[in-house]
Write an enzyme that holds these catalytic residues in place. Structure first.
Site, PDB file in Angstrom:
ATOM      1  N   ARG A   1      51.998  29.199  52.403  1.00  0.00           N
ATOM      2  CA  ARG A   1      51.667  27.799  52.109  1.00  0.00           C
ATOM      3  C   ARG A   1      50.572  27.279  53.035  1.00  0.00           C
ATOM      4  O   ARG A   1      49.546  27.912  53.160  1.00  0.00           O
ATOM      5  CB  ARG A   1      52.933  26.930  52.145  1.00  0.00           C
ATOM      6  CG  ARG A   1      53.874  27.281  51.020  1.00  0.00           C
ATOM      7  CD  ARG A   1      54.650  26.104  50.573  1.00  0.00           C
ATOM      8  NE  ARG A   1      55.442  25.555  51.668  1.00  0.00           N
ATOM      9  CZ  ARG A   1      56.159  24.470  51.590  1.00  0.00           C
ATOM     10  NH1 ARG A   1      56.203  23.790  50.462  1.00  0.00           N
ATOM     11  NH2 ARG A   1      56.846  24.035  52.616  1.00  0.00           N
TER      12      ARG A   1
ATOM     13  N   GLY B   1      61.938  21.297  52.056  1.00  0.00           N
ATOM     14  CA  GLY B   1      62.500  20.537  50.927  1.00  0.00           C
ATOM     15  C   GLY B   1      64.003  20.395  51.081  1.00  0.00           C
ATOM     16  O   GLY B   1      64.563  19.298  50.938  1.00  0.00           O
TER      17      GLY B   1
ATOM     18  N   ARG C   1      37.802  45.225  47.373  1.00  0.00           N
ATOM     19  CA  ARG C   1      39.003  45.182  46.537  1.00  0.00           C
ATOM     20  C   ARG C   1      39.979  44.147  47.095  1.00  0.00           C
ATOM     21  O   ARG C   1      39.974  43.871  48.295  1.00  0.00           O
ATOM     22  CB  ARG C   1      39.709  46.545  46.510  1.00  0.00           C
ATOM     23  CG  ARG C   1      38.911  47.640  45.830  1.00  0.00           C
ATOM     24  CD  ARG C   1      38.904  47.460  44.319  1.00  0.00           C
ATOM     25  NE  ARG C   1      38.266  48.584  43.644  1.00  0.00           N
ATOM     26  CZ  ARG C   1      36.970  48.649  43.353  1.00  0.00           C
ATOM     27  NH1 ARG C   1      36.156  47.659  43.685  1.00  0.00           N
ATOM     28  NH2 ARG C   1      36.476  49.705  42.720  1.00  0.00           N
TER      29      ARG C   1
ATOM     30  N   THR D   1      62.665  30.262  55.875  1.00  0.00           N
ATOM     31  CA  THR D   1      61.432  30.416  55.091  1.00  0.00           C
ATOM     32  C   THR D   1      60.604  31.556  55.664  1.00  0.00           C
ATOM     33  O   THR D   1      60.497  31.694  56.892  1.00  0.00           O
ATOM     34  CB  THR D   1      60.553  29.147  55.019  1.00  0.00           C
ATOM     35  OG1 THR D   1      59.277  29.512  54.488  1.00  0.00           O
ATOM     36  CG2 THR D   1      60.329  28.479  56.367  1.00  0.00           C
ATOM     37  N   ILE D   2      60.036  32.342  54.771  1.00  0.00           N
ATOM     38  CA  ILE D   2      59.132  33.394  55.251  1.00  0.00           C
ATOM     39  C   ILE D   2      57.904  32.757  55.890  1.00  0.00           C
ATOM     40  O   ILE D   2      57.222  33.387  56.681  1.00  0.00           O
ATOM     41  CB  ILE D   2      58.703  34.363  54.120  1.00  0.00           C
ATOM     42  CG1 ILE D   2      57.894  33.648  53.036  1.00  0.00           C
ATOM     43  CG2 ILE D   2      59.883  35.102  53.552  1.00  0.00           C
ATOM     44  CD1 ILE D   2      57.114  34.590  52.122  1.00  0.00           C
ATOM     45  N   ASP D   3      57.598  31.497  55.536  1.00  0.00           N
ATOM     46  CA  ASP D   3      56.355  30.852  55.988  1.00  0.00           C
ATOM     47  C   ASP D   3      56.396  30.462  57.469  1.00  0.00           C
ATOM     48  O   ASP D   3      55.343  30.219  58.067  1.00  0.00           O
ATOM     49  CB  ASP D   3      56.075  29.578  55.177  1.00  0.00           C
ATOM     50  CG  ASP D   3      56.056  29.833  53.686  1.00  0.00           C
ATOM     51  OD1 ASP D   3      55.746  30.966  53.286  1.00  0.00           O
ATOM     52  OD2 ASP D   3      56.357  28.898  52.916  1.00  0.00           O
TER      53      ASP D   3
HETATM   54  O1  F6P Z   1      57.845  28.935  50.739  1.00  0.00           O
HETATM   55  C1  F6P Z   1      57.956  30.275  50.406  1.00  0.00           C
HETATM   56  C2  F6P Z   1      56.898  30.683  49.410  1.00  0.00           C
HETATM   57  O2  F6P Z   1      57.037  32.058  49.166  1.00  0.00           O
HETATM   58  C3  F6P Z   1      55.472  30.320  49.805  1.00  0.00           C
HETATM   59  O3  F6P Z   1      54.940  31.216  50.746  1.00  0.00           O
HETATM   60  C4  F6P Z   1      54.796  30.334  48.458  1.00  0.00           C
HETATM   61  O4  F6P Z   1      53.644  29.502  48.430  1.00  0.00           O
HETATM   62  C5  F6P Z   1      55.857  29.796  47.543  1.00  0.00           C
HETATM   63  O5  F6P Z   1      57.097  30.018  48.175  1.00  0.00           O
HETATM   64  C6  F6P Z   1      55.863  30.452  46.182  1.00  0.00           C
HETATM   65  O6  F6P Z   1      56.821  29.851  45.399  1.00  0.00           O
HETATM   66  P1  F6P Z   1      57.255  30.395  43.952  1.00  0.00           P
HETATM   67  O7  F6P Z   1      58.491  31.205  44.176  1.00  0.00           O
HETATM   68  O8  F6P Z   1      57.533  29.157  43.177  1.00  0.00           O
HETATM   69  O9  F6P Z   1      56.150  31.218  43.386  1.00  0.00           O
END
Ligand code: F6P
Length: 372
Positions: free
Chosen positions: A196, A129, A290, A150-152
């Site tokens: 994501r 973004g 669980r 990004t952690i992703d």
């Molecule tokens: O992009 C980073 C992230 O942590 C994704 O892994 C996750 O889907 C999203 O952001 C969660 O965003 P929010 O902080 O709006 O819950």
């Protein structure tokens, strides 16, 4: 060091999107590298809110960053500037006359606000973004350098983003901890991780943390294969199993689990797939199951050495880029060096897990199930 090529005097830094460990390391390196060139540095508060919603910042939405501001922050999670994944300037939400939320493009206003504050260049630290916003600003003539966060790990054209290593290290530690309780209770533990639409975190932590099954968005799953794996383990004497599920994973022919749909100025929120997988696996295997959702824990805490170093390298490289007269580029890891790639080559190109990469092959060689 003096400015040789670029005539930069004042720069601004902003952090946008979800926070990631290593943001403060980038900020510190960029601030020190800029001050060492006799430039002035400003931080924009909370993404671009500091410039677009100045009324919310009586003490100023743009703050001067000095050596003191960045002292002792390399090891801190979060961002000293604040961040937001709302209020995307390209799709800024405003309430229309009829009370409905509409979106407007406020990037022209941003360019004007930067000029008003005599900002020569922007270092924009963020994910896809933020890179899209940076591209739009660059197209409007602003000198912008992007820094991939990004952690992703789903940004294209960089081998890795900072934040990813810390998230994977924490998820791996959680899998280690869950092994002993799973084994003691003969349970199936299902662990949901963020990421994501990309399975990087689940894949890397799943392999390092010895998961028995890894479910990722890139491979729609059929849980009957995972159940077969769990039963086979039981027959061999292992009465527990660990399944790691990426939040974006979905069943074959099914849909991604969504917590909240897309809204103006912000993306949809994924989540809930862990519960579904656990319920179905319990029914299929008759084993007590669980669920643990790691969620935002993956974004917190001290960055690993790898992420600190990557953040510091990215921050310093962003300033060198400006000094060299570059603009409209993102710093990127291209081992062994940090390189620069055009911003418009990054945008809209999500980096997902290639199914034939050696990490995937390793997982398959280890006998890990992907539910296929
Ligand atoms: O992009 C980073 C992230 O942590 C994704 O892994 C996750 O889907 C999203 O952001 C969660 O965003 P929010 O902080 O709006 O819950």
């Amino acid at each position: 060091m003096t400015n040789q090529l670029s005539h930069v005097k004042r720069i601004a830094i902003c952090t946008g999107g979800g926070d990631a460990p290593g943001l403060n390391a980038v900020i510190r390196a960029a601030v020190l590298a800029a001050i060492n060139r006799d430039w002035q540095v400003y931080g924009i508060r909370d993404g671009f809110n500091g410039l677009l919603l100045p009324e919310q910042y009586p003490e100023g939405g743009l703050i001067r960053l000095t050596r003191n501001s960045v002292r002792g922050i390399t090891h801190l999670g979060g961002t000293i500037l604040g961040t937001t994944n709302r209020n995307n300037p390209l799709h800024f939400p405003i309430e229309g006359a009829d009370g409905k939320i509409e979106q407007v493009d406020r990037t022209d206003e941003l360019v004007r606000a930067m000029k008003l504050h005599q900002i020569d260049a922007l270092i924009s630290i963020g994910g896809d973004g933020s890179m899209a916003i940076a591209t739009a600003l660059a197209q409007k003539g602003m000198r912008v350098i992007g820094v991939p966060k990004t952690i992703d790990n789903d940004l294209d054209r960089t081998v890795v983003t900072f934040g990813f290593d810390t998230a994977v290290a924490f998820a791996t530690e959680c899998l280690d901890r869950l092994h002993s309780t799973a084994a003691s209770h003969n349970r199936v533990m299902v662990v949901e991780v963020m990421g994501r639409y990309a399975g990087w975190i689940a894949l890397h932590a799943g392999i390092a943390g010895s998961a028995d099954a890894i479910l990722i968005p890139e491979i729609p799953y059929d849980l009957s294969f995972v159940a077969t794996k769990i039963r086979a383990r039981a027959e061999q004497g292992s009465l527990f199993s660990i399944v790691i599920v990426a939040e974006g994973a979905k069943p074959l022919g099914g849909r991604t689990a969504i917590l909240e749909g897309e809204q103006v100025g912000r993306a949809e929120r994924l989540g809930g797939i862990g519960e579904r997988v656990a319920a179905e696996l319990q029914a299929l295997t008759d084993r007590e199951t669980r669920v643990v959702v790691l969620g935002h824990l993956l974004r917190g805490g001290t960055p690993t050495t790898t992420d600190r170093l990557l953040g510091l390298r990215f921050g310093a490289a962003a300033v060198r880029a400006l000094q060299e007269g570059r603009a409209g580029v993102m710093v990127a890891l291209d081992p062994p060096n940090v390189d620069y790639v055009p911003l418009d080559e990054v945008c809209g190109r999500m980096k997902t897990v290639p199914l034939d990469c050696d990490t995937m092959l390793t997982a398959r060689d280890l006998g890990i199930s992907f539910g296929d």
